[in-house]
Structure formats: C-alpha cells, structure tokens
Design a protein around this motif. Structure first.
Motif, mmCIF file in Angstrom:
data_model
loop_
_atom_site.group_PDB
_atom_site.id
_atom_site.type_symbol
_atom_site.label_atom_id
_atom_site.label_comp_id
_atom_site.label_asym_id
_atom_site.label_seq_id
_atom_site.Cartn_x
_atom_site.Cartn_y
_atom_site.Cartn_z
ATOM 1 N N ASN A 1 -40.120 -80.039 -57.136
ATOM 2 C CA ASN A 1 -39.460 -79.547 -58.533
ATOM 3 C C ASN A 1 -39.632 -80.535 -59.325
ATOM 4 O O ASN A 1 -39.053 -81.730 -59.266
ATOM 5 N N ALA A 2 -40.264 -80.311 -60.521
ATOM 6 C CA ALA A 2 -40.478 -81.273 -61.500
ATOM 7 C C ALA A 2 -39.342 -82.092 -61.932
ATOM 8 O O ALA A 2 -39.358 -83.311 -62.201
ATOM 9 N N SER A 3 -38.013 -81.381 -61.890
ATOM 10 C CA SER A 3 -36.773 -82.121 -62.297
ATOM 11 C C SER A 3 -36.273 -82.998 -61.086
ATOM 12 O O SER A 3 -35.252 -83.753 -61.253
ATOM 13 N N ALA A 4 -36.921 -82.968 -59.900
ATOM 14 C CA ALA A 4 -36.262 -83.929 -59.055
ATOM 15 C C ALA A 4 -37.560 -84.783 -58.410
ATOM 16 O O ALA A 4 -37.601 -85.063 -57.396
ATOM 17 N N GLN A 5 -38.470 -85.145 -59.036
ATOM 18 C CA GLN A 5 -39.693 -85.902 -58.782
ATOM 19 C C GLN A 5 -38.958 -87.299 -58.439
ATOM 20 O O GLN A 5 -38.409 -87.731 -59.041
ATOM 21 N N VAL A 6 -39.742 -88.047 -57.656
ATOM 22 C CA VAL A 6 -39.320 -89.688 -57.380
ATOM 23 C C VAL A 6 -39.911 -90.257 -58.553
ATOM 24 O O VAL A 6 -40.948 -90.204 -59.335
ATOM 25 N N ASN A 7 -38.790 -91.170 -59.053
ATOM 26 C CA ASN A 7 -39.222 -92.065 -60.181
ATOM 27 C C ASN A 7 -40.147 -93.031 -59.753
ATOM 28 O O ASN A 7 -40.208 -93.736 -58.886
ATOM 29 N N ASN A 8 -41.048 -93.214 -60.757
ATOM 30 C CA ASN A 8 -42.342 -94.106 -60.475
ATOM 31 C C ASN A 8 -41.749 -95.708 -60.172
ATOM 32 O O ASN A 8 -42.426 -96.421 -59.258
ATOM 33 N N CYS A 9 -40.816 -95.973 -60.481
ATOM 34 C CA CYS A 9 -40.142 -97.488 -60.260
ATOM 35 C C CYS A 9 -40.029 -97.585 -58.646
ATOM 36 O O CYS A 9 -40.242 -98.788 -58.080
ATOM 37 N N TYR A 10 -39.850 -96.603 -57.943
ATOM 38 C CA TYR A 10 -39.426 -96.634 -56.561
ATOM 39 C C TYR A 10 -40.666 -96.779 -55.522
ATOM 40 O O TYR A 10 -40.527 -97.147 -54.396
ATOM 41 N N ILE A 11 -41.884 -96.424 -56.333
ATOM 42 C CA ILE A 11 -42.913 -96.408 -55.654
ATOM 43 C C ILE A 11 -44.250 -97.496 -56.058
ATOM 44 O O ILE A 11 -45.250 -97.291 -56.032
ATOM 45 N N SER A 12 -43.670 -98.468 -56.907
ATOM 46 C CA SER A 12 -44.698 -99.259 -57.642
ATOM 47 C C SER A 12 -44.476 -100.698 -57.339
ATOM 48 O O SER A 12 -45.122 -101.366 -57.885
ATOM 49 N N PHE A 13 -43.802 -101.043 -56.619
ATOM 50 C CA PHE A 13 -43.415 -102.292 -56.014
ATOM 51 C C PHE A 13 -44.878 -102.953 -55.234
ATOM 52 O O PHE A 13 -45.080 -102.396 -54.207
ATOM 53 N N LYS A 14 -45.413 -103.790 -55.605
ATOM 54 C CA LYS A 14 -46.879 -104.290 -55.285
ATOM 55 C C LYS A 14 -46.983 -105.126 -54.085
ATOM 56 O O LYS A 14 -47.720 -104.881 -52.993
ATOM 57 N N MET B 1 -34.813 -82.134 -48.814
ATOM 58 C CA MET B 1 -35.904 -82.901 -49.785
ATOM 59 C C MET B 1 -36.520 -82.010 -50.625
ATOM 60 O O MET B 1 -37.158 -81.200 -50.025
ATOM 61 N N VAL B 2 -36.869 -82.568 -51.727
ATOM 62 C CA VAL B 2 -37.652 -81.857 -52.562
ATOM 63 C C VAL B 2 -38.830 -82.573 -53.225
ATOM 64 O O VAL B 2 -39.826 -81.876 -53.671
ATOM 65 N N ASP B 3 -38.960 -83.774 -52.890
ATOM 66 C CA ASP B 3 -40.087 -84.742 -53.206
ATOM 67 C C ASP B 3 -40.158 -86.108 -52.344
ATOM 68 O O ASP B 3 -39.009 -86.201 -51.960
ATOM 69 N N GLY B 4 -41.172 -86.634 -52.341
ATOM 70 C CA GLY B 4 -41.047 -87.788 -51.362
ATOM 71 C C GLY B 4 -42.421 -88.392 -51.332
ATOM 72 O O GLY B 4 -43.543 -87.763 -51.480
ATOM 73 N N TYR B 5 -42.472 -90.015 -50.835
ATOM 74 C CA TYR B 5 -43.643 -90.628 -50.710
ATOM 75 C C TYR B 5 -43.570 -91.541 -49.892
ATOM 76 O O TYR B 5 -42.526 -91.953 -49.285
ATOM 77 N N ARG B 6 -44.775 -91.731 -49.104
ATOM 78 C CA ARG B 6 -44.698 -92.901 -48.227
ATOM 79 C C ARG B 6 -45.510 -94.060 -48.698
ATOM 80 O O ARG B 6 -46.728 -93.828 -49.117
ATOM 81 N N ILE B 7 -45.357 -95.325 -48.327
ATOM 82 C CA ILE B 7 -46.194 -96.259 -48.792
ATOM 83 C C ILE B 7 -46.164 -97.483 -47.722
ATOM 84 O O ILE B 7 -44.829 -97.645 -47.156
ATOM 85 N N LEU B 8 -47.141 -97.865 -47.152
ATOM 86 C CA LEU B 8 -47.182 -98.839 -45.964
ATOM 87 C C LEU B 8 -47.589 -100.166 -46.804
ATOM 88 O O LEU B 8 -48.436 -100.467 -47.748
ATOM 89 N N TYR B 9 -46.858 -101.199 -46.353
ATOM 90 C CA TYR B 9 -47.098 -102.532 -46.830
ATOM 91 C C TYR B 9 -47.684 -103.635 -45.547
ATOM 92 O O TYR B 9 -47.282 -103.651 -44.680
ATOM 93 N N TYR B 10 -48.879 -103.972 -45.708
ATOM 94 C CA TYR B 10 -49.909 -104.647 -44.664
ATOM 95 C C TYR B 10 -49.662 -106.031 -44.903
ATOM 96 O O TYR B 10 -49.635 -106.599 -46.061
ATOM 97 N N ASN B 11 -49.382 -106.826 -43.841
ATOM 98 C CA ASN B 11 -49.618 -108.228 -43.582
ATOM 99 C C ASN B 11 -51.022 -108.823 -43.910
ATOM 100 O O ASN B 11 -51.952 -108.152 -43.996
ATOM 101 N N SER B 12 -51.035 -110.212 -43.784
ATOM 102 C CA SER B 12 -52.472 -111.046 -43.892
ATOM 103 C C SER B 12 -53.387 -110.551 -42.813
ATOM 104 O O SER B 12 -54.609 -110.818 -43.005
#
Length: 199
Positions: free
Chosen positions: A19-32, A66-77
């Motif tokens: 649902n466009a009104s319930a999309q994940v805010n980009n701040c939550y998925i942009s930590f580099k 749940m109406v929207d969701g993302y997954r992000i993996l953080y890799y070590n060296s």
C-alpha cells in the motif's frame, strides 16, 4: 528462535500486498556500513498477495500483519553476512496489536529455548529508541545468536538478526566480542536513523 526466522522467511517467500501509504521509509533501509560491516542491497519483499502470518505465544497463536517489507544483509570483511536486518510496516489499525503480539512471541521463544542470555527479554536503549530481544549466552551453538526488534513508530517494525558464524568466517572471537558488536551495530544504526529522520 529458529521458528521466528523460519516464519519471517516464509513471509518473504509468500509475498505481501503493498500500500503506497504504508511503504517503508527509505531512512530505515539506507544505513550503509559500520565497523567492518558493509551493506548489501535492500531487497523488497514481493508484492504478490495479501499476507498475515501466525506466531506462537504462551496464550496460543496470534496474527501479525505486514503491508511492506525489506531485507538487508550486512557482510563482514570475510564476505559473510553477520547481520540480517528486516524492516516491515504493519497496517495502521493493527500496529499496536502487532507490537504486543510480537513481544509475546519473543517472550515465548526465550522461555522455551536453552542457553539464553536472560530469563526475560533484553531491553536496550540507544539514541531514544528502545530495542527488545533475546540472545544466546554462548557462541558454541545455534545458527542465530540474537533476535531483536524495535518499534520506531509510523507503523514500522525493525528486526535485527545476528548470525552465528564458523570461527574461520567470524568477525567476533568470543561471547563478549559478539555482544559488543551486536550493541555497536544497533547503536550506530539508531544514531543514523535519528539523523536521517531529522529527530
């Protein structure tokens, strides 16, 4: 703990109606990156069907929306994922209920698992955010060492999974090292979130 990971993986496979009104805010998925961890791509859950899923609690099964969701993996060296971050949005009318149900599920898992760090949920406070979770008291067993959730508002739920790794692939040497890196990641993520959201 494995059941929790399985259920969220099942959600990923089954898909969600966005649902466009319930999309994940980009701040939550942009930590580099933080320390020796680097972000992989943010993968959005497929939007193929409505989906609610069931979680066990001491009082029986409950439903999480749940109406929207993302997954992000953080890799070590060593190019192995240490952190699995998931961000989901609930329906506005169910957010408070989803929060209660998820915490009840985590308490159920903690009470019915062995080698856990604490008898009740761990509570961490970083940068104005409260984080709840469960974590093992040893790095000798389990594929997931810690599972934590955060409820920052705006119908959003953030999940932090910390993977156990074989010694030759690991970025931590012992339990204290894992706990320190776990807390550092959450602390730096929430600091970034505050800056991004303009708090």
């Amino acid at each position: 703990m494995k059941r929790l990971v399985y259920l969220f993986t099942l959600t990923f496979l089954l898909g969600i109606n966005f649902n466009a009104s319930a999309q994940v805010n980009n701040c939550y998925i942009s930590f580099k990156k933080t320390g020796n961890l680097k972000m992989n791509s943010a993968d959005r859950f497929p939007a193929e069907a409505d989906h609610n899923y069931k979680l066990n609690t001491q009082d029986g099964e409950v439903i999480l929306t749940m109406v929207d969701g993302y997954r992000i993996l953080y890799y070590n060296s060593k190019n192995v994922p240490f952190v699995n971050l998931k961000v989901e949005t609930s329906t506005a009318q169910n957010y408070e209920t989803d929060k209660r149900n998820l915490l009840a599920h985590l308490r159920y898992l903690n009470a019915n698992s062995i080698t856990m760090e604490t008898k009740d949920l761990i509570e961490l406070n970083y940068n104005g955010f409260k984080i709840y979770g469960l974590s093992r008291n040893s790095i000798e067993s389990g594929s997931t060492l810690g599972t934590f959730v955060m409820f920052p508002g705006n119908n959003t739920i953030v999940y932090f999974y910390f993977n156990n790794l074989k010694p030759e692939l690991s970025n931590f040497k012992n339990l204290a090292d894992y706990q320190g890196q776990r807390n550092d990641f959450i602390g730096e993520y929430t600091s970034y979130l505050n800056n991004c959201l303009g708090k």
